[in-house]
Structures are given as structure tokens and as C-alpha cells.
Design an enzyme around this catalytic site. Structure first.
Site, PDB file in Angstrom:
ATOM      1  N   ALA A 197       0.797  -1.236   0.000  1.00 11.14           N
ATOM      2  CA  ALA A 197       0.000   0.000   0.000  1.00 11.14           C
ATOM      3  C   ALA A 197       0.831   1.288   0.000  1.00 11.14           C
ATOM      4  O   ALA A 197       0.694   2.113  -0.912  1.00 11.14           O
ATOM      5  CB  ALA A 197      -0.980  -0.026   1.167  1.00 11.14           C
TER       6      ALA A 197
ATOM      7  N   ARG B 160      -5.278  -0.282  -9.040  1.00  9.68           N
ATOM      8  CA  ARG B 160      -5.679  -1.272  -8.040  1.00  9.68           C
ATOM      9  C   ARG B 160      -6.633  -0.606  -7.032  1.00  9.68           C
ATOM     10  O   ARG B 160      -6.372   0.504  -6.590  1.00  9.68           O
ATOM     11  CB  ARG B 160      -4.462  -1.864  -7.313  1.00  9.68           C
ATOM     12  CG  ARG B 160      -3.503  -2.596  -8.244  1.00  9.68           C
ATOM     13  CD  ARG B 160      -2.378  -3.264  -7.468  1.00  9.68           C
ATOM     14  NE  ARG B 160      -2.868  -4.411  -6.706  1.00  9.68           N
ATOM     15  CZ  ARG B 160      -2.149  -5.016  -5.758  1.00  9.68           C
ATOM     16  NH1 ARG B 160      -0.930  -4.571  -5.448  1.00  9.68           N
ATOM     17  NH2 ARG B 160      -2.642  -6.070  -5.102  1.00  9.68           N
TER      18      ARG B 160
ATOM     19  N   GLN C  91       4.267 -13.385  -1.498  1.00 13.72           N
ATOM     20  CA  GLN C  91       5.023 -12.231  -0.988  1.00 13.72           C
ATOM     21  C   GLN C  91       5.818 -12.615   0.266  1.00 13.72           C
ATOM     22  O   GLN C  91       6.888 -12.076   0.520  1.00 13.72           O
ATOM     23  CB  GLN C  91       4.076 -11.068  -0.641  1.00 13.72           C
ATOM     24  CG  GLN C  91       3.461 -10.374  -1.830  1.00 13.72           C
ATOM     25  CD  GLN C  91       2.119 -10.943  -2.218  1.00 13.72           C
ATOM     26  OE1 GLN C  91       1.839 -12.139  -2.010  1.00 13.72           O
ATOM     27  NE2 GLN C  91       1.271 -10.125  -2.813  1.00 13.72           N
TER      28      GLN C  91
ATOM     29  N   ASP D 241      -4.024  -2.549   4.152  1.00 12.71           N
ATOM     30  CA  ASP D 241      -4.242  -1.840   2.892  1.00 12.71           C
ATOM     31  C   ASP D 241      -5.321  -0.765   3.028  1.00 12.71           C
ATOM     32  O   ASP D 241      -5.326   0.198   2.273  1.00 12.71           O
ATOM     33  CB  ASP D 241      -4.620  -2.837   1.793  1.00 12.71           C
ATOM     34  CG  ASP D 241      -3.402  -3.645   1.399  1.00 12.71           C
ATOM     35  OD1 ASP D 241      -2.674  -3.203   0.502  1.00 12.71           O
ATOM     36  OD2 ASP D 241      -3.147  -4.678   2.057  1.00 12.71           O
TER      37      ASP D 241
ATOM     38  N   LYS E 110      -3.675  -8.495   3.112  1.00 13.84           N
ATOM     39  CA  LYS E 110      -3.516  -9.617   2.201  1.00 13.84           C
ATOM     40  C   LYS E 110      -4.410 -10.801   2.585  1.00 13.84           C
ATOM     41  O   LYS E 110      -4.551 -11.113   3.774  1.00 13.84           O
ATOM     42  CB  LYS E 110      -2.048 -10.061   2.185  1.00 13.84           C
ATOM     43  CG  LYS E 110      -1.727 -11.177   1.234  1.00 13.84           C
ATOM     44  CD  LYS E 110      -2.268 -10.965  -0.157  1.00 13.84           C
ATOM     45  CE  LYS E 110      -1.789  -9.644  -0.731  1.00 13.84           C
ATOM     46  NZ  LYS E 110      -2.448  -9.409  -2.056  1.00 13.84           N
TER      47      LYS E 110
HETATM   48  O1  MRU Z   1      -1.012  -7.377  -3.194  1.00  9.76           O
HETATM   49  P1  MRU Z   1       0.056  -6.658  -2.408  1.00  9.76           P
HETATM   50  O2  MRU Z   1       1.372  -7.333  -2.420  1.00  9.76           O
HETATM   51  O3  MRU Z   1       0.137  -5.210  -2.778  1.00  9.76           O
HETATM   52  O4  MRU Z   1      -0.502  -6.700  -0.890  1.00  9.76           O
HETATM   53  C1  MRU Z   1       0.268  -6.075   0.085  1.00  9.76           C
HETATM   54  C2  MRU Z   1      -0.283  -6.243   1.460  1.00  9.76           C
HETATM   55  O5  MRU Z   1      -1.340  -6.779   1.702  1.00  9.76           O
HETATM   56  C3  MRU Z   1       0.509  -5.566   2.560  1.00  9.76           C
HETATM   57  O6  MRU Z   1       0.398  -6.285   3.752  1.00  9.76           O
HETATM   58  C4  MRU Z   1      -0.044  -4.166   2.763  1.00  9.76           C
HETATM   59  O7  MRU Z   1      -0.120  -3.501   1.545  1.00  9.76           O
HETATM   60  C5  MRU Z   1       0.785  -3.365   3.726  1.00  9.76           C
HETATM   61  S1  MRU Z   1       2.304  -2.956   3.060  1.00  9.76           S
HETATM   62  C6  MRU Z   1       3.057  -2.055   4.248  1.00  9.76           C
END
Ligand code: MRU
Length: 355
Positions: free
Chosen positions: A49, A90, A199, A240, A251
Site C-alpha cells: 500500500a 488497483r 510475498q 491496505d 492480504k
Molecule cells: O497485493 P500486495 O502485495 O500489494 O498486498 C500487500 C499487502 O497486503 C501488505 O500487507 C499491505 O499492503 C501493507 S504494506 C506495508
């Protein structure tokens, strides 16, 4: 300690580390057009995010810098197109929209003060650089507030990647872990792989390993087993989007982890900047959940792992506030009732603001 650099503004363009190719390859791309930046966000060259927010701000700056407009009206028209293109990348991470709103405010300030076009272009680039620069201070403040809640020693758990790769600072959840580790807490991090995009396995394991922080990689279906051992002292994840009542999107897989944590008396914490708050939304039911391609489920690294069947891919889920022990932000800690504590932090003065 090693800190990954996911994005950088340079005179040649916006340079991004391709996170799809980690940990095997460290490949950088230089983007010179805002549409390329939008594509990089959509296709997750950069993700997380806060980092998406930084990329959006830099995308706006690239668009304004390269606009052929010779009047303020023409530049204003281009500006609207640039922001629209980035806003359509997104839907869930609200930092994207926070960054676009910030760039819009700055742009209109400059228009109102009748700055000439080259001054507007320079000021918008400076604003994008400031959005990036602030991430380090923001993450460090979150880290300091959250580290106090980490056990002196033992296992902790996280989800996905909320590290420097995801924030362009030192990370939110991983920032808390870094600061706690640097304070001498003897932590060992359990890292769920975080299917389908991995991830955890690809990015969090890479960041922690390069940072010298002990970890164990687990598959997502091992989370319950490890929480039931009674050895996990805390969970800290990123976010997010956080609704006004504290319901939090992160996530996919975070919600069941929070439920199992409660079941096993493991405190579950969120680490997130104020830019991840969306106090316009009363609760988590209103958070838009991104549905990504089925191929990201049926294939790993381009290799098909399932027959040609229908696959679902909601990329995020929402953890109800009742499972969240506290939310660590750069302005302090929020606890239940979140409707009051989040509003208080959102309106509190920014601690050590860069400007
Ligand atoms: O799909 P992504 O990799 O963008 O999802 C990221 C996450 O869910 C992270 O935990 C969230 O963005 C926090 S990042 C500090």
C-alpha cells in the site's frame, strides 16, 4: 541493516526494482511515462500500500513533467487524465488515493497562486519526492511505537510483505520487527509463504534474511499449528485500508490468522500509517476487495500447477476490529474503541513532519 529500495526518482525517470523477479533476480526498470508507472502498479512490479502511494505520486510528477501543455488550462486537463489512469490501477490499497488527493491539493494550490508552468512542474516533482522521503520517518515512528509490544524473545509471526519493499521506508510490520530486533529483542519470525503471489516466501524472507533477522518460512496452512504451540508471542501485519470502526483489509489469509490468534490468545497487531486510514468508510463491508487473475492461482512462476479449471483470487480480506489488539501508527497507538482512537490519531499533529 540492509534496507531494500523499491523505487527512486532520478533525472532519467522513475526507477523501480521488479518485485516479481525477487528473490532470484534484482532487475530494475526506468519508467519515463506515467502510463508505464500505472502498468507497473497494476502488474505488481511494485506493490504494498504505501509503496503504491509513492509510485502514484511519482507517476503524477512524470506526467506533469512530460506534458506538452503550454497553458495552465491544458495542463489541468492533462493532470486529470494522469490521475484517472493511476486511480484505475488497483482498488483496495487506499494509500494510492491518499497520494493522488495530496498531489491534486498541491497542484491546485500552485494553480491558485498563478505559478508559471515550469514552477508548477518543479513543485509537483518536489512533492512526489517528499511523499517518498516521508516514508522513512513514518515507518521509523511506527516501528518505535510497535516494538514495545513485541516479546523480549521468542517467535512472532507476520503475513505477506510489509517491509521496505512495500513502503519505500523500512517497512510497517517489518519496521516494527527491525526496530525491536535492533533494540536487542531476540526474535524469530515465522513467515507464511502467502499464496498465491508468495510475498512472504519471496519478499519477506528475502528482506529478513538480508537483514540478519532469524526466520522460518512456513506454508499458509501451518499457521494454526504454530499458533497452537503457545510459542508465538505476537503477530504483526500491515494493512491496505482501515475503516472508521477499525475493520482492516490486508492480504488474503490475514483474517483467518487473526481468528486463530484470538483462539490461541496470541495478540494480533496491525502496523500502518495514517495514509492507510479511510475514515469515510463506516466498516469493513464497504472496503473494495481487488479480484486478481485466476492465472495467479493456477500458475506459479509461469508453471501451471492446476488443471484448466475455474479459480478465484480475492487478493485481500477484511479482519473485523474485534480481533485486533492495537494498531501502530506514526502518531501513536490506537486501541478499541477504534472509532474514537483512529479519529484522534488522524487529526493529531504529524510527529516530526518533514515539511
Ligand atoms: O497485493 P500486495 O502485495 O500489494 O498486498 C500487500 C499487502 O497486503 C501488505 O500487507 C499491505 O499492503 C501493507 S504494506 C506495508
Amino acid at each position: 541493516m540492509y534496507v531494500a529500495q523499491p523505487i527512486e526518482w532520478t533525472d532519467k525517470g522513475v526507477v523501480m526494482l521488479d518485485q516479481r523477479r525477487l528473490p532470484g533476480e534484482e532487475i530494475h526498470y526506468t519508467y519515463t511515462d506515467y502510463r508505464e508507472v500505472a502498468k507497473a502498479i497494476r502488474e505488481m512490479v511494485i506493490r504494498g500500500a504505501p509503496a503504491i502511494g509513492v509510485a502514484a505520486a511519482m507517476g503524477v510528477a512524470l506526467g506533469v513533467q512530460n506534458s506538452t501543455a503550454i497553458s495552465a488550462d491544458a495542463l489541468q486537463a492533462d493532470f486529470a487524465d494522469i490521475c484517472d489512469a493511476l486511480a484505475r490501477t488497483r482498488p483496495t490499497a487506499v494509500d494510492l488515493f491518499w497520494a493522488l488527493e495530496r498531489m491534486k491539493r498541491r497542484f491546485h494550490e500552485l494553480l491558485e497562486s498563478r505559478e508559471d508552468l515550469s514552477s508548477i512542474r518543479k513543485a509537483i516533482i518536489d512533492e512526489a519526492k517528499l511523499v517518498h522521503l516521508e516514508k522513512l520517518a513514518t515507518d521509523t515512528a511506527i516501528g518505535r511505537f510497535g516494538a514495545e509490544f513485541m516479546p523480549k524473545e521468542g517467535q512472532i509471526m507476520t503475513q505477506c510483505n510489509a517491509g521496505a519493499l512495500a513502503t519505500a521506508g523500512i517497512g510497517t510490520a517489518l519496521g516494527v520487527i527491525r526496530v525491536a530486533f535492533e533494540q536487542g529483542r531476540k526474535l524469530h519470525v515465522l513467515v507464511p509463504e502467502t499464496r498465491p503471489y508468495l510475498q512472504g516466501a519471496r519478499l519477506t524472507a528475502w528482506e529478513l534474511h538480508r537483514g540478519g533477522i532469524p526466520l522460518t518460512l512456513i506454508t499458509d496452512n501451518m499457521v494454526g499449528h504454530f499458533l497452537k504451540t503457545g510459542k508465538v508471542g505476537a503477530i504483526v501485519t500491515g494493512a491496505d485500508r482501515i475503516a472508521a470502526n477499525g475493520d482492516t483489509a490486508n492480504k488474503i489469509g490475514t483474517y483467518p490468522m487473526a481468528v486463530l490468534a484470538k483462539e490461541n490468545n496470541v495478540p494480533f497487531y496491525i502496523a500502518a500509517p495514517i495514509s492507510t486510514f479511510d475514515l469515510n468508510l463506516p466498516d469493513g463491508e464497504h472496503i473494495p476487495i481487488e479480484e486478481r487473475t485466476a492465472e495467479e492461482v493456477t500458475h506459479i512462476g509461469g508453471v501451471r500447477i492446476a488443471p484448466d479449471v475455474h479459480a478465484a483470487h480475492p487478493a485481500f480480506d477484511v479482519t473485523p476490529h474485534r480481533y485486533i489488539r492495537a494498531i501502530f501508527t506514526e502518531r501513536g497507538i490506537a486501541t478499541a474503541p477504534y472509532r474514537e482512537s483512529l479519529k484522534r490519531l488522524a487529526t493529531a499533529p504529524a510527529v516530526g513532519a518533514v515539511r
